[in-house]
Design a protein around this motif. Structure first.
Motif, short mmCIF file in Angstrom:
data_model
loop_
_atom_site.label_atom_id
_atom_site.label_comp_id
_atom_site.label_asym_id
_atom_site.label_seq_id
_atom_site.Cartn_x
_atom_site.Cartn_y
_atom_site.Cartn_z
N PHE A 128 -1.09 -5.43 2.63
CA PHE A 128 -1.55 -4.92 1.33
C PHE A 128 -3.00 -5.29 1.08
CE2 PHE A 128 3.05 -4.69 0.46
CZ PHE A 128 3.11 -3.38 0.03
N VAL A 135 -4.78 -2.57 2.84
CA VAL A 135 -4.65 -1.31 2.09
C VAL A 135 -5.61 -1.28 0.91
CG1 VAL A 135 -3.10 0.02 0.61
CG2 VAL A 135 -2.29 -0.84 2.82
N GLU A 136 -5.74 -2.37 0.21
CA GLU A 136 -6.60 -2.42 -0.98
C GLU A 136 -8.07 -2.57 -0.65
OE1 GLU A 136 -5.69 -1.87 -4.00
OE2 GLU A 136 -3.57 -1.67 -3.52
N TRP A 185 -1.91 5.17 1.15
CA TRP A 185 -0.69 4.42 0.84
C TRP A 185 0.01 5.01 -0.39
CZ3 TRP A 185 2.85 1.85 2.99
CH2 TRP A 185 3.73 1.05 2.26
N ALA A 186 -0.76 5.51 -1.35
CA ALA A 186 -0.15 6.15 -2.52
C ALA A 186 0.64 7.39 -2.10
CB ALA A 186 -1.24 6.51 -3.54
N SER A 239 -7.69 4.06 2.22
CA SER A 239 -6.40 3.46 2.56
C SER A 239 -5.51 3.36 1.32
CB SER A 239 -6.62 2.09 3.19
OG SER A 239 -7.33 1.23 2.32
N ARG A 240 -6.13 3.12 0.15
CA ARG A 240 -5.33 3.09 -1.08
C ARG A 240 -4.73 4.46 -1.36
NH1 ARG A 240 -9.68 -0.20 -2.91
NH2 ARG A 240 -10.60 1.59 -3.99
N GLN A 241 -5.53 5.52 -1.16
CA GLN A 241 -5.02 6.87 -1.39
C GLN A 241 -3.92 7.22 -0.38
OE1 GLN A 241 -8.37 9.48 -1.30
NE2 GLN A 241 -9.36 8.57 -3.09
#
Length: 370
Positions: free
Chosen positions: A102, A105-106, A115-116, A111-113
């Motif tokens: 995580f 990801v952050e 993972w969403a 990567s945040r998009q």
């Protein structure tokens, strides 16, 4: 009183430390007896310009020999064994990997998009996971069959019923209502079992994709070697390659139109209509069979062709499809051939010789009597 001793030189300190390490198997008293005052003596000699610093190993061996001590015994360095994993350590490792994931990801907007999007698609994965499990069981048991959207399991309606039940179970596991899940503060064994199930589902799905792409089989799914060689695949094949048409030539090397081909047992040697198609979209051509009345026959060759985007020649053509045309043979003529069966020998008919023609002699006409 002034100190007249020569200061210890760095190179001398390093040399004496190396010699001391090579005498580590001796007791402290023995080592002190051999090395006591050695740094000061060597420093004085080096200051006077003497080259007394040589090989530390040879110097340590000389000290042993002068003191009458045995040579150093080589001891195998023991490599510490890794600590045996415990339930707590494995749980901590999983938690650290989860936290690290995580963090990565952050760390980036993309990567945040991503993972969403993946989180939003989790229900689709739950359904796909159930389908993979049921399909794997379907392929691993019973006779071989194609991978289909609804597994059959060899019994009518059994496959769809089992698939529906598997989807319900998989969704409940994903929601954490039937299985503890893989998050923190969860029991270790269920977490490991769920991770293993997800990894296995990914591996099996890759096997299905590889089988569909290369025409090969996934080992362990019940596909047999006969399907690998094309023996149990529908249609006409040569060396597992589809045959889409045949061109027949007679003994004189001329192409034959409308050659009807049969097996030795009398069954038609036919091509599947779906198999007679080649190409994609506007370049797609389908094979059209010869007619016996209104029935198309696909054991009569060569097959005619038609440009058709989808379907087979058994269907009505669409507005963008072409007309039926004759297939061009690969060769206009081929070399003539002779039969390996020798011709039958016909015995000659014996001749009776020339026939004599007998010409009757003319008879004299009778004279009338006087």
């Amino acid at each position: 009183m002034n100190d007249t001793r020569t200061p210890t030189r760095p190179e001398v300190e390093a040399f004496v430390a190396d010699v001391r390490a090579r005498l580590a198997d001796l007791s402290d008293d023995e080592r002190e007896e051999l090395l006591g005052g050695l740094e000061a003596d060597l420093s004085d000699q080096v200051a006077d310009g003497a080259d007394v610093l040589g090989d530390p190993a040879a110097y340590a061996a000389e000290l042993r020999a002068a003191a009458g001590l045995p040579e150093r015994t080589r001891t195998r360095r023991r490599v510490p064994l890794p600590a045996r994993p415990t339930r707590a350590s494995v749980t901590d490792d999983l938690d650290r990997l989860r936290a690290r994931f995580f963090e990565l990801v952050e760390s980036h907007p993309w990567s945040r998009q991503a993972w969403a999007i993946a989180e939003a698609a989790r229900p689709a994965w739950w359904v796909l996971r159930a389908w993979i499990a049921v399909t794997f069981v379907d392929q691993a048991t019973g006779e071989w069959e194609y991978v289909t959207l609804l597994p059959s399991l060899g019994v009518t309606l059994l496959g769809p019923a089992v698939l529906l039940a598997a989807i319900v179970v998989s969704v409940l596991i994903g929601l954490g209502r039937l299985w503890p899940g893989s998050g923190p503060d969860r029991p270790l064994l269920p977490r490991l079992a769920l991770i293993a199930a997800n990894v296995a589902a990914v591996v099996v799905s890759l096997g299905f994709a590889s089988a569909g792409q290369h025409g090969d089989i996934y080992s362990g799914t019940g596909y047999n070697a006969g399907y690998r060689a094309g023996h149990h695949q529908p249609g006409l094949r040569v060396d597992s390659v589809k045959v889409r048409s045949l061109f027949v030539y007679d003994a004189q090397g001329n192409p034959v139109e409308g050659a009807q081909i049969f097996r030795g047992n009398g069954d038609p040697l036919a091509i599947e209509p779906e198999q007679a198609a080649i190409g994609r979209r506007e370049n797609r051509k389908v094979g059209c069979g010869w007619f016996n009345g209104t029935t198309q026959l696909f054991n009569v060759f060569p097959l005619a062709q038609r440009e058709q985007r989808r379907g087979t020649c058994l269907e009505e053509p669409g507005p963008d499809d072409g007309a039926i045309t004759e297939a061009e043979p690969p060769f206009a003529v081929v070399p003539p051939v002779t039969s390996p069966v020798p011709p039958a020998v016909v015995p000659p008919v014996p001749s009776a010789g020339p026939t004599a023609v007998v010409t009757p002699k003319p008879q004299p006409k009778p004279q009338p009597r006087p």
